[in-house]
Design a protein around this motif. Structure first.
Motif: not given
Length: 304
Positions: A180-200
């Motif tokens: 109920d609090i998440i504004e799904w369409d109002l803020h920029p997103w990043a790709e999860i699988d982008e380079p440099g994302r930590s394995a953890h």
């Protein structure tokens, strides 16, 4: 009924008092950004920017309720290794005793983390209040039980100038889910699988996908739901002064935004906060949830 707000921060106690029909006539904090935030939302109160351990309580107006949120960082299990400045932070609780000694406020409400009761000087603090004539009633309250979309367990000490502790009849409200609090369409997103994302981080996200599907929450830093993520069909976990909750939506992710965190704390949508995200999240993470304060004050008024 009039109140004062010590260590007022973002103003959660004051906002809750407003909702309960209690006038906050004076508020103080040592951090200019906090005083500016409080002033912007509650201009009717007199504000002081000062170290409350050095306060002249004669300058504080008469009141019925003293509300206070002394520093929690010296008590919180999240503080990490014990450090020299933690003693100074813990000592801020004595400002409440000093104010109560001068004003003999009929009711004193102190908010802190549950570990406040493990403080070596907690028995001495309670004894000081007892010697001033106060009965001390500890209440462990989860904000989610008061309609706040966040599981946030905090200690509230209800101190009253009475022979026996006040017995409060607190409501228990329905849980509000994080979705109920998440504004799904109002803020920029990043790709999860982008380079440099930590394995953890990737392991955490994969575990969350297995447990909850495409949409869920995950703590980006620290523990708590760290291995499995967290369902958006339940209240979010505790917000801290550090920006730590990530929103996962299929192949993309982003951090929780200020407008969402404001709702997760139970503040109204138009409540003014600093423009810098770091300052806004710090203030929110330290705040009292207004609906909890409102329910407490209403119950105190009913019990008085």
């Amino acid at each position: 009924m009039k109140a004062i707000d010590l260590f007022s921060g973002a103003g959660g106690f004051t906002e809750g008092a407003r909702q309960a029909g209690v006038e906050v006539c004076w508020a103080a904090n040592h951090w200019p950004a906090a005083v500016a935030c409080h002033s912007a939302n509650h201009p009717e109160a007199v504000h002081a920017c000062q170290d409350l351990e050095q306060a002249d309580w004669r300058a504080v107006p008469a009141h019925d309720v003293l509300m206070a949120s002394p520093a929690c960082q010296g008590h919180s299990p999240a503080r990490g290794k014990e450090r020299p400045h933690h003693d100074a932070l813990r000592s801020t609780a004595w400002a409440v005793v000093a104010c109560a000694e001068y004003h003999r406020s009929p009711v004193v409400i102190v908010e802190n983390v549950p570990a406040f009761t493990a403080w070596a000087l907690y028995p001495a603090w309670c004894d000081a209040m007892f010697r001033l004539g106060y009965a001390v009633a500890p209440h462990l309250i989860d904000s989610a039980d008061h309609g706040v979309p966040q599981h946030r367990e905090r200690l509230f000490l209800i101190c009253s100038l009475s022979k026996h502790p006040l017995e409060l009849d607190l409501p228990r409200r329905a849980y509000v889910p994080a979705r109920d609090i998440i504004e799904w369409d109002l803020h920029p997103w990043a790709e999860i699988d982008e380079p440099g994302r930590s394995a953890h981080t990737l392991r955490r996200i994969e575990a969350g996908r297995r447990a909850y599907g495409a949409r869920f929450l995950a703590p980006y830093y620290g523990s708590g739901s760290g291995l499995t993520g967290r369902s958006i069909d339940r209240p979010i976990g505790t917000l801290t002064t550090r920006d730590r909750w990530a929103v996962i939506d299929g192949p993309r992710m982003r951090m929780l935004q200020v407008s969402e965190a404001r709702k997760a704390m139970g503040f109204r949508a138009d409540y003014k906060l600093p423009a810098r995200k770091k300052e806004a999240m710090h203030l929110l993470g330290n705040a009292v949830c207004p609906p909890v304060a409102a329910d407490l004050l209403a119950a105190i008024r009913a019990a008085a």
